[in-house]
Design a protein around this motif. Structure first.
Motif, mmCIF file in Angstrom:
data_model
loop_
_atom_site.group_PDB
_atom_site.id
_atom_site.type_symbol
_atom_site.label_atom_id
_atom_site.label_comp_id
_atom_site.label_asym_id
_atom_site.label_seq_id
_atom_site.Cartn_x
_atom_site.Cartn_y
_atom_site.Cartn_z
ATOM 1 N N THR A 191 69.806 -56.902 28.279
ATOM 2 C CA THR A 191 69.007 -55.971 29.058
ATOM 3 C C THR A 191 68.943 -54.623 28.337
ATOM 4 O O THR A 191 69.712 -54.364 27.407
ATOM 5 C CB THR A 191 69.630 -55.743 30.446
ATOM 6 O OG1 THR A 191 70.900 -55.093 30.265
ATOM 7 C CG2 THR A 191 69.806 -57.049 31.208
ATOM 8 N N MET A 192 68.076 -53.758 28.792
ATOM 9 C CA MET A 192 68.007 -52.406 28.230
ATOM 10 C C MET A 192 69.325 -51.665 28.447
ATOM 11 O O MET A 192 69.760 -50.907 27.586
ATOM 12 C CB MET A 192 66.853 -51.611 28.837
ATOM 13 C CG MET A 192 65.529 -51.940 28.237
ATOM 14 S SD MET A 192 65.422 -51.347 26.544
ATOM 15 C CE MET A 192 63.716 -51.676 26.213
ATOM 16 N N ARG A 193 69.938 -51.883 29.563
ATOM 17 C CA ARG A 193 71.232 -51.233 29.829
ATOM 18 C C ARG A 193 72.288 -51.679 28.817
ATOM 19 O O ARG A 193 73.058 -50.870 28.300
ATOM 20 C CB ARG A 193 71.683 -51.526 31.251
ATOM 21 C CG ARG A 193 72.981 -50.844 31.609
ATOM 22 C CD ARG A 193 73.413 -51.185 33.036
ATOM 23 N NE ARG A 193 74.677 -50.573 33.295
ATOM 24 C CZ ARG A 193 74.865 -49.585 34.132
ATOM 25 N NH1 ARG A 193 73.864 -49.099 34.820
ATOM 26 N NH2 ARG A 193 76.058 -49.070 34.310
ATOM 27 N N GLU A 194 72.307 -52.968 28.521
ATOM 28 C CA GLU A 194 73.231 -53.480 27.508
ATOM 29 C C GLU A 194 72.892 -52.917 26.129
ATOM 30 O O GLU A 194 73.788 -52.605 25.340
ATOM 31 C CB GLU A 194 73.210 -55.007 27.486
ATOM 32 C CG GLU A 194 73.838 -55.620 28.721
ATOM 33 C CD GLU A 194 73.609 -57.117 28.807
ATOM 34 O OE1 GLU A 194 74.590 -57.835 29.092
ATOM 35 O OE2 GLU A 194 72.463 -57.570 28.592
ATOM 36 N N GLY A 236 58.568 -58.399 27.017
ATOM 37 C CA GLY A 236 59.577 -59.355 26.581
ATOM 38 C C GLY A 236 59.069 -60.659 26.009
ATOM 39 O O GLY A 236 59.826 -61.405 25.408
ATOM 40 N N TYR A 243 61.504 -49.106 31.261
ATOM 41 C CA TYR A 243 62.634 -48.330 30.757
ATOM 42 C C TYR A 243 62.343 -46.835 30.787
ATOM 43 O O TYR A 243 61.305 -46.381 30.325
ATOM 44 C CB TYR A 243 62.961 -48.760 29.326
ATOM 45 C CG TYR A 243 64.153 -48.035 28.746
ATOM 46 C CD1 TYR A 243 65.437 -48.284 29.218
ATOM 47 C CD2 TYR A 243 63.998 -47.095 27.746
ATOM 48 C CE1 TYR A 243 66.534 -47.623 28.689
ATOM 49 C CE2 TYR A 243 65.086 -46.438 27.206
ATOM 50 C CZ TYR A 243 66.352 -46.700 27.676
ATOM 51 O OH TYR A 243 67.426 -46.040 27.156
ATOM 52 N N ILE A 260 65.474 -58.240 23.619
ATOM 53 C CA ILE A 260 65.669 -57.347 24.765
ATOM 54 C C ILE A 260 64.771 -57.849 25.894
ATOM 55 O O ILE A 260 63.539 -57.836 25.778
ATOM 56 C CB ILE A 260 65.357 -55.890 24.417
ATOM 57 C CG1 ILE A 260 66.273 -55.443 23.278
ATOM 58 C CG2 ILE A 260 65.531 -55.007 25.645
ATOM 59 C CD1 ILE A 260 65.977 -54.070 22.737
ATOM 60 N N ALA A 261 65.388 -58.306 26.963
ATOM 61 C CA ALA A 261 64.661 -58.880 28.099
ATOM 62 C C ALA A 261 63.784 -57.835 28.775
ATOM 63 O O ALA A 261 64.154 -56.669 28.887
ATOM 64 C CB ALA A 261 65.649 -59.450 29.112
ATOM 65 N N ASN A 262 62.634 -58.257 29.212
ATOM 66 C CA ASN A 262 61.697 -57.455 30.000
ATOM 67 C C ASN A 262 61.085 -56.273 29.259
ATOM 68 O O ASN A 262 60.315 -55.523 29.832
ATOM 69 C CB ASN A 262 62.341 -56.976 31.303
ATOM 70 C CG ASN A 262 62.841 -58.136 32.121
ATOM 71 O OD1 ASN A 262 62.167 -59.160 32.240
ATOM 72 N ND2 ASN A 262 64.042 -58.029 32.651
ATOM 73 N N TYR A 264 62.029 -55.772 20.610
ATOM 74 C CA TYR A 264 61.492 -55.522 21.938
ATOM 75 C C TYR A 264 59.980 -55.354 21.848
ATOM 76 O O TYR A 264 59.430 -55.068 20.790
ATOM 77 C CB TYR A 264 62.143 -54.310 22.615
ATOM 78 C CG TYR A 264 61.756 -52.956 22.060
ATOM 79 C CD1 TYR A 264 60.706 -52.230 22.609
ATOM 80 C CD2 TYR A 264 62.458 -52.392 21.000
ATOM 81 C CE1 TYR A 264 60.359 -50.983 22.108
ATOM 82 C CE2 TYR A 264 62.120 -51.153 20.502
ATOM 83 C CZ TYR A 264 61.072 -50.449 21.060
ATOM 84 O OH TYR A 264 60.724 -49.213 20.578
ATOM 85 N N THR A 306 70.005 -62.697 24.459
ATOM 86 C CA THR A 306 69.046 -61.851 25.157
ATOM 87 C C THR A 306 69.842 -60.867 26.001
ATOM 88 O O THR A 306 70.738 -61.276 26.742
ATOM 89 C CB THR A 306 68.109 -62.685 26.053
ATOM 90 O OG1 THR A 306 67.336 -63.554 25.216
ATOM 91 C CG2 THR A 306 67.166 -61.806 26.852
#
Length: 107
Positions: free
Chosen positions: A7-10, A68, A95, A88-90, A64, A5
């Motif tokens: 993040t969007m940044r990742e 999430g 975003y 993808i978390a959250n 996604y 899992t």
């Protein structure tokens, strides 16, 4: 049921690096048409089961949804069948990054 899992940044880092993945938006068609991540394909969560056989087993499937929950359920299910998946978390809810694509019809 083993999957990563992120993040969007990742996700942005993966996409910037040219990671070979199939990005799948699990939201309904209307939500997808308003906005989605660039290069994403839309497979509404309710239709995923009927489209599983068409998904490539040799690529990383990255899911996604809005917050999430559905993407986590999809990853649980597909990882049990041997698919390489990533969650993808959250979701897309907060975003606003460079990979967000909005419909031209929105004002």
């Amino acid at each position: 049921m083993c999957y990563q899992t992120i993040t969007m940044r990742e996700l942005e880092e993966y996409l910037d690096g040219g990671e070979d993945m199939l990005l799948i938006d699990l939201r309904d068609r209307a939500s997808f048409s308003c906005c989605h991540l660039k290069a994403a394909v839309n497979i509404p969560y309710e239709e995923l089961e009927t489209q599983v056989e068409g998904l490539p087993q040799n690529r990383l499937l990255t899911f996604y949804c809005y917050r999430g929950g559905q993407s986590m359920l999809a990853c649980n299910h597909l990882s049990a069948y041997g698919y390489r998946v990533m969650n993808i978390a959250n979701g897309l809810s907060a975003y606003q990054g460079k990979y967000l694509e909005r419909s031209q019809n929105l004002h």
